[in-house]
Design a protein around this motif. Structure first.
Motif: not given
Length: 137
Positions: A26, A29, A32, A63-64
């Protein structure tokens, strides 16, 4: 390795290893997203590296959190409190990266993009421990 109460070295539990693997995936992502947004803001828009870092890292933290709450730590309760803790841990990553920018970019003239990439493994390790022990405890 973790230490038992008897002072003998013990291996991390398989659950902790699974969590670390998921957290790392995760995190990939988030890395990135963080790096792409940082490069767009800093290189593309000419934004100061510290402001670009704050914005890109905030997006990655959000996001995380959503993905880690669901898939890594399987937390469904106290999500607002957990997010605030997770964000506070994320701020430690921003602060650490900013200190590295000051030391290596401003102090030694190393390219900010290299410093950003180089800081990521250190920040990931620190944040996993803090999030496991505090945000999702």
């Amino acid at each position: 390795m973790t230490e038992t109460t008897a002072g003998i070295q013990a291996r991390p539990s398989s659950r902790t290893v699974r969590q670390l693997v998921r957290y790392t995936l995760i995190g990939g992502s988030g890395v990135t997203l963080d790096l792409v947004v940082f490069l767009l803001l800093h290189n593309g828009a000419g934004m100061d590296e510290q402001f670009a870092n704050a914005i890109s890292t905030t997006l990655a933290i959000t996001n995380n959190f959503a993905l880690n709450a669901r898939f890594t730590f399987e937390a469904r309760d106290r999500l607002v409190v957990r997010f605030l803790r997770f964000y506070a841990v994320g701020l430690t990553g921003i602060a650490l990266t900013d200190l590295l920018f000051l030391a290596f970019t401003d102090g030694l003239g190393i390219n900010a993009n290299l410093v950003k990439v180089g800081s990521m493994p250190l920040v990931l390790a620190l944040q996993f421990v803090l999030n496991k022990k505090w945000s999702f405890a």
